[in-house]
Motif scaffolding. Structure first.
Motif, PDB file in Angstrom:
ATOM      1  N   THR A  49     -10.992   4.073 -10.762  1.00 54.54           N
ATOM      2  CA  THR A  49      -9.547   3.954 -10.614  1.00 54.54           C
ATOM      3  C   THR A  49      -9.250   3.086  -9.398  1.00 54.54           C
ATOM      4  O   THR A  49      -9.831   3.292  -8.330  1.00 54.54           O
ATOM      5  N   MET A  72       2.946  -0.791  -5.856  1.00 53.88           N
ATOM      6  CA  MET A  72       3.982   0.238  -5.875  1.00 53.88           C
ATOM      7  C   MET A  72       5.130  -0.174  -6.793  1.00 53.88           C
ATOM      8  O   MET A  72       5.607  -1.311  -6.738  1.00 53.88           O
ATOM      9  N   TYR A  94      -6.138   1.246  -6.997  1.00 57.46           N
ATOM     10  CA  TYR A  94      -4.725   1.138  -6.636  1.00 57.46           C
ATOM     11  C   TYR A  94      -4.303  -0.332  -6.681  1.00 57.46           C
ATOM     12  O   TYR A  94      -4.968  -1.199  -6.120  1.00 57.46           O
ATOM     13  N   GLN A  95      -3.173  -0.602  -7.352  1.00 53.10           N
ATOM     14  CA  GLN A  95      -2.724  -1.981  -7.546  1.00 53.10           C
ATOM     15  C   GLN A  95      -1.427  -2.320  -6.824  1.00 53.10           C
ATOM     16  O   GLN A  95      -1.172  -3.494  -6.541  1.00 53.10           O
ATOM     17  N   TRP A 111       0.838  -1.189   0.000  1.00 51.43           N
ATOM     18  CA  TRP A 111       0.000   0.000   0.000  1.00 51.43           C
ATOM     19  C   TRP A 111       0.873   1.238   0.000  1.00 51.43           C
ATOM     20  O   TRP A 111       1.940   1.272   0.601  1.00 51.43           O
ATOM     21  N   TRP A 112       0.396   2.258  -0.698  1.00 45.02           N
ATOM     22  CA  TRP A 112       1.122   3.519  -0.803  1.00 45.02           C
ATOM     23  C   TRP A 112       1.090   4.254   0.525  1.00 45.02           C
ATOM     24  O   TRP A 112       0.117   4.211   1.256  1.00 45.02           O
ATOM     25  N   PRO A 148       3.042   5.054  -7.479  1.00 46.35           N
ATOM     26  CA  PRO A 148       1.902   4.127  -7.338  1.00 46.35           C
ATOM     27  C   PRO A 148       1.478   3.572  -8.693  1.00 46.35           C
ATOM     28  O   PRO A 148       1.670   4.202  -9.737  1.00 46.35           O
ATOM     29  N   ARG A 192      -1.835   2.508 -10.630  1.00 46.19           N
ATOM     30  CA  ARG A 192      -3.298   2.594 -10.602  1.00 46.19           C
ATOM     31  C   ARG A 192      -3.851   2.189 -11.961  1.00 46.19           C
ATOM     32  O   ARG A 192      -3.359   2.629 -12.993  1.00 46.19           O
TER      33      ARG A 192
END
Length: 649
Positions: free
Chosen positions: A624, A629, A626-627, A575-576, A611, A613
């Motif tokens: 959108t 880093m 988040y996938q 996670w970012w 990140p 995305r």
């Protein structure tokens, strides 16, 4: 008259003329939520769709329905003491209004499984329905209605008497129009199975058209028509955008059930009753198929519009002979889906035939939703992929005697062997093409650090960019016919990758910027294996030696490329966090408290974080997501041509 097992009197079919006194309508509802979905999604589906449907049905005792409830949904409902779902089902089953439909318990695509797993998934569902409701099913709901010809023998061996397949498959076999209102029999290795066509016309009418319009469609058929089968998702009745108000607040479902109750020429029957009262019209052999939308989604993005345009230009008479892709295409389109699938088979081969706690986790990992992408598929949803890996790695951790060490094996079924490094607590797959680390699994945490999604071009991206208006109509519409923008920032976030998002991707260049933006090295690396290490070499460029450590991985780089800069790209399931994106260091941490990695290097390196995305589509709209880093690690080769990197949790 024929007395069916439910004591429901059905009009008989005249064996000589094929005519019956009334038209039979089978309503088959499929309720499912995937392994790993959020609790609030389960509850919303139950409260807004599944329970209201059953409550409405209970007020119309002459209406009969066949109901499939997937294993993950049953497990959640059993844990949720506030739900009335199970009691409603028991009551409706006892009254004869509801037929229980079986399936693979964890909703797998059965064709993608070994035969033993196919049978076990089906029998597990049968056992659970017997335990919960006192009845075993006679029929089976096919996950995503994906059919392949050899499935008939698997289902027959599992005790299944019937299943439903979309009319798309029957039409490809040469049947059409009135032919689709009959039962048929198919076989594989002389193992027979009754199959019914699901009518696309009914799928697109219910619950969108007014009830009398749907009944009018049924009445248009001649007296020879024996049975009309509707089979589709229960989420259409309350969970899809706009449908709760349409179906319940505005009373569509009550009007539909009342119209069926009042009809003197149409009667609802369960599929089992149709099987017992009708003889199969003839033997058919259906090709590999699913619903027509799936055939479009499984094609490459560049071909989906071509296929859709061709379908539009072709006459209805000829359209049925147009074939798109098959479900297995998703394993070719998306390496991430193929990697999960082959990882599942890898764990299955380690398990062998033992029945154990590990096997239940393994079977749970076969839930189909994370293995594909369309309006419904969840490949782009990290929490669904995470859930698959959690089940797989938990199963693998529980296997008492796994193979450990380093060896070559074709783990992704591409015809070329990969390097496997397996320790007590970790598993790594190294691809000799590009010398890349394509899989890094931590068994202690049941977490895959490499579970990251590449940003692929999808056909709906083009439709999104071409759209001249983002406003939604107030009329309730079929989600197959609309494009919804859930996230207004999605168009601006659209980016496509020119390479797969894996780890230890090598780049070289005369400057830092040139190396970072340069082409990855994708030549074939030679591999040398030791008991606890693997060395990959691109002659004249780089030698990388990978060695598992207690909680991670040590990589030694020896660089011979005639360039000034080397850049190593990592793509990690982290996670970012709000932190600086660019810095120079010889040690740092990345991620959050839940999943964090420490990185140490033998000399200072330039680090760039960003990140990942994606822009993906679902029944609720384009959004959108988040996938993971991306970590760029850069070494100035003018100062050193050796680097040791240690990374671990």
């Amino acid at each position: 008259m024929v007395l069916c097992p439910s004591n429901f009197l059905l009009p008989t079919t005249n064996c000589n003329t094929g005519r019956c006194d009334m038209k039979r309508l089978c309503l088959c509802i499929h309720n499912h939520q995937p392994v790993g979905n959020f609790d609030y999604v389960f509850r919303e589906a139950i409260d807004r769709s599944y329970v209201p449907f059953l409550e409405t049905l209970s007020r119309y005792p002459r209406i009969k329905v066949s109901l499939h409830t997937s294993g993950p949904l049953l497990e959640f409902i059993e844990r949720d003491s506030t739900s009335t779902y199970l009691d409603l089902v028991r009551s409706l089953v006892a009254s004869g209004q509801l037929e229980l439909v079986g399936g693979g318990y964890f909703e797998p695509i059965l064709q993608l499984l070994p035969e033993r797993d196919r049978i076990q998934q089906i029998q597990l569902m049968s056992d659970e329905l017997l335990r919960l409701f006192g009845r075993r099913p006679t029929g089976l709901w096919l996950a995503e209605r994906v059919w392949e010809p050899d499935l008939a023998s698997s289902l027959a061996r599992a005790g299944v008497q019937w299943t439903l397949v979309d009319d798309n498959g029957f039409e490809k076999s040469g049947l059409r129009g009135p032919d689709l209102t009959h039962a048929y029999v198919t076989e594989d290795q002389s193992q027979t199975l009754t199959v019914f066509p699901i009518l696309k016309e009914l799928r697109y009418r219910i619950p969108w058209s007014e009830p009398e319009e749907t009944l009018g469609y049924i009445r248009e058929f001649g007296e020879d028509a024996e049975v009309f089968v509707y089979g589709d998702d229960g989420e259409k009745f309350g969970l899809w955008p706009g449908t709760y108000d349409h179906v319940y607040t505005q009373g569509w479902l009550q009007r539909f059930f009342q119209a069926l109750t009042d009809a003197e020429d149409v009667t609802t029957v369960t599929v089992a009753e149709a099987v017992s009262s009708l003889k199969p019209r003839e033997r058919v052999y259906l090709p590999t198929c699913s619903y027509v939308e799936m055939e479009e989604w499984s094609l490459a993005a560049s071909r989906q519009k071509v296929f859709a345009d061709l379908c539009q230009k072709t006459s209805p008479e000829e359209r049925s002979f147009l074939s798109g892709g098959t479900f297995r295409n998703f394993l070719a389109r998306y390496p991430e889906a193929n990697r999960m699938h082959k990882r599942m088979l890898f764990v299955g081969s380690e398990l062998g035939n033992a029945d154990s706690e590990a096997r239940m986790h393994y079977l749970r990992s076969q839930c189909n939703c994370a293995y594909w992408h369309g309006i419904f598929g969840g490949l782009y949803l990290p929490h669904l992929r995470d859930a698959i890996y959690t089940e797989l790695l938990t199963a693998e951790r529980l296997i008492p005697e796994r193979r450990l060490g380093t060896w070559l094996q074709d783990t992704d079924a591409d015809g070329q062997p990969e390097v496997v490094m397996a320790t007590k607590h970790q598993v790594f797959f190294l691809h000799v093409c590009g010398g890349r680390l394509v899989l890094w699994d931590d068994l202690r945490q049941s977490w895959s650090w490499s579970n990251v999604m590449t940003r692929y071009h999808e056909a709906f991206h083009d439709r999104m960019l071409e759209a001249t208006s983002q406003s939604e109509t107030h009329r309730v519409t079929n989600i197959h016919e609309t494009l919804r923008l859930k996230d207004p920032d999605a168009p601006g976030a659209l980016q496509f990758d020119d390479h797969m998002r894996v780890n230890f991707i090598d780049r070289f260049g005369p400057s830092l910027d040139a190396a970072t933006g340069g082409e990855p090295v994708m030549k074939e690396y030679s591999a040398e294996l030791g008991q606890t290490w693997a060395r990959l070499e691109a002659s004249g460029l780089i030698v990388k030696t990978f060695a598992p450590s207690e909680g991670g991985l040590r990589v030694d780089f020896e660089i011979g490329a005639p360039q000034n800069w080397y850049v190593c790209e990592l793509n990690l399931a982290l996670w970012w966090e709000d932190r600086e994106r660019s810095f120079v260091a010889d040690s740092f941490t990345i991620g959050t408290e839940a999943h964090r990695l420490s990185v140490r290097t033998s000399s200072p390196i330039h680090v760039e974080l960003s990140p990942i995305r994606t822009v993906s589509n679902s029944e609720s709209g384009i959004e959108t997501i988040y996938q993971g880093m991306t970590v760029f690690i850069a070494l100035d080769l003018r100062t050193s041509r050796h680097l040791t990197l240690e990374i671990g949790g």
